[in-house]
Scaffold this active site. Structure first.
Site, PDB file in Angstrom:
ATOM      1  N   ARG A  26       0.835  -1.218   0.000  1.00 23.32           N
ATOM      2  CA  ARG A  26       0.000   0.000   0.000  1.00 23.32           C
ATOM      3  C   ARG A  26       0.863   1.259   0.000  1.00 23.32           C
ATOM      4  NH1 ARG A  26      -2.549  -3.962  -0.958  1.00 23.32           N
ATOM      5  NH2 ARG A  26      -4.420  -4.623   0.092  1.00 23.32           N
TER       6      ARG A  26
ATOM      7  N   LYS B  90      -5.845   1.243   0.510  1.00 20.00           N
ATOM      8  CA  LYS B  90      -6.768   0.196   0.081  1.00 20.00           C
ATOM      9  C   LYS B  90      -7.122  -0.691   1.274  1.00 20.00           C
ATOM     10  CE  LYS B  90      -7.135  -3.557  -3.260  1.00 20.00           C
ATOM     11  NZ  LYS B  90      -6.419  -4.305  -4.291  1.00 20.00           N
TER      12      LYS B  90
END
Length: 146
Positions: free
Chosen positions: A78, A118
């Site tokens: 991420r 996310k």
């Protein structure tokens, strides 16, 4: 995919893993810059680093590979995907380890603040766009042209 992952401190623990990964990331950026200059290209990379526990093991029967899993691996991913080109983005966990190790690069990171990644959760991150020294660039150019 278009992502490359490396790990430091696994399977052998390494107290300096965070600083060594930042140094490695900086070297990657230097080599890419040299490659672009030598070949007239404009390639870019995003780099994300996280520190934390992982599960690792060998999997597969016909194609045996060593793989890593866990929240720490996902968060490093991420950091890469939410980063910006030619910069290094790290988590707060990694920043704390750099500070604790008194790594010189710890002072180079700027707080980005809380970002949503996310999966719908928020993390504090830091980033740095390194300045490549002439010596590092010369060494990278030597590697690229060999």
């Amino acid at each position: 995919g278009d992502c490359y992952m490396c790990v430091c401190g696994c399977p052998e623990p390494n107290e300096r893993h965070a600083a060594e990964l930042v140094d490695y990331a900086n070297s990657m950026l230097a080599v890419l810059q040299a490659f672009n200059e030598v070949h007239g290209t404009a390639l870019h990379i995003r780099i994300g680093i996280n520190s934390g526990p992982v599960v690792a093991g060998v999997i597969g029967l016909s194609k045996v590979i060593y793989d890593l899993w866990g929240a720490s691996v996902n968060l490093a991913s991420r950091m890469e995907s939410s980063g910006i080109s030619d910069s290094i983005q790290i988590t707060e966990n990694t920043q704390r380890l750099l500070e604790a190790a008194q790594a010189p690069c710890a002072r180079s990171f700027t707080a980005r603040g809380e970002i949503e990644v996310k999966g719908g959760f928020k993390v504090n991150s830091y980033w740095w766009t390194p300045t490549i020294s002439e010596g590092d660039l010369a060494e990278a150019e030597r590697l690229v042209t060999e």
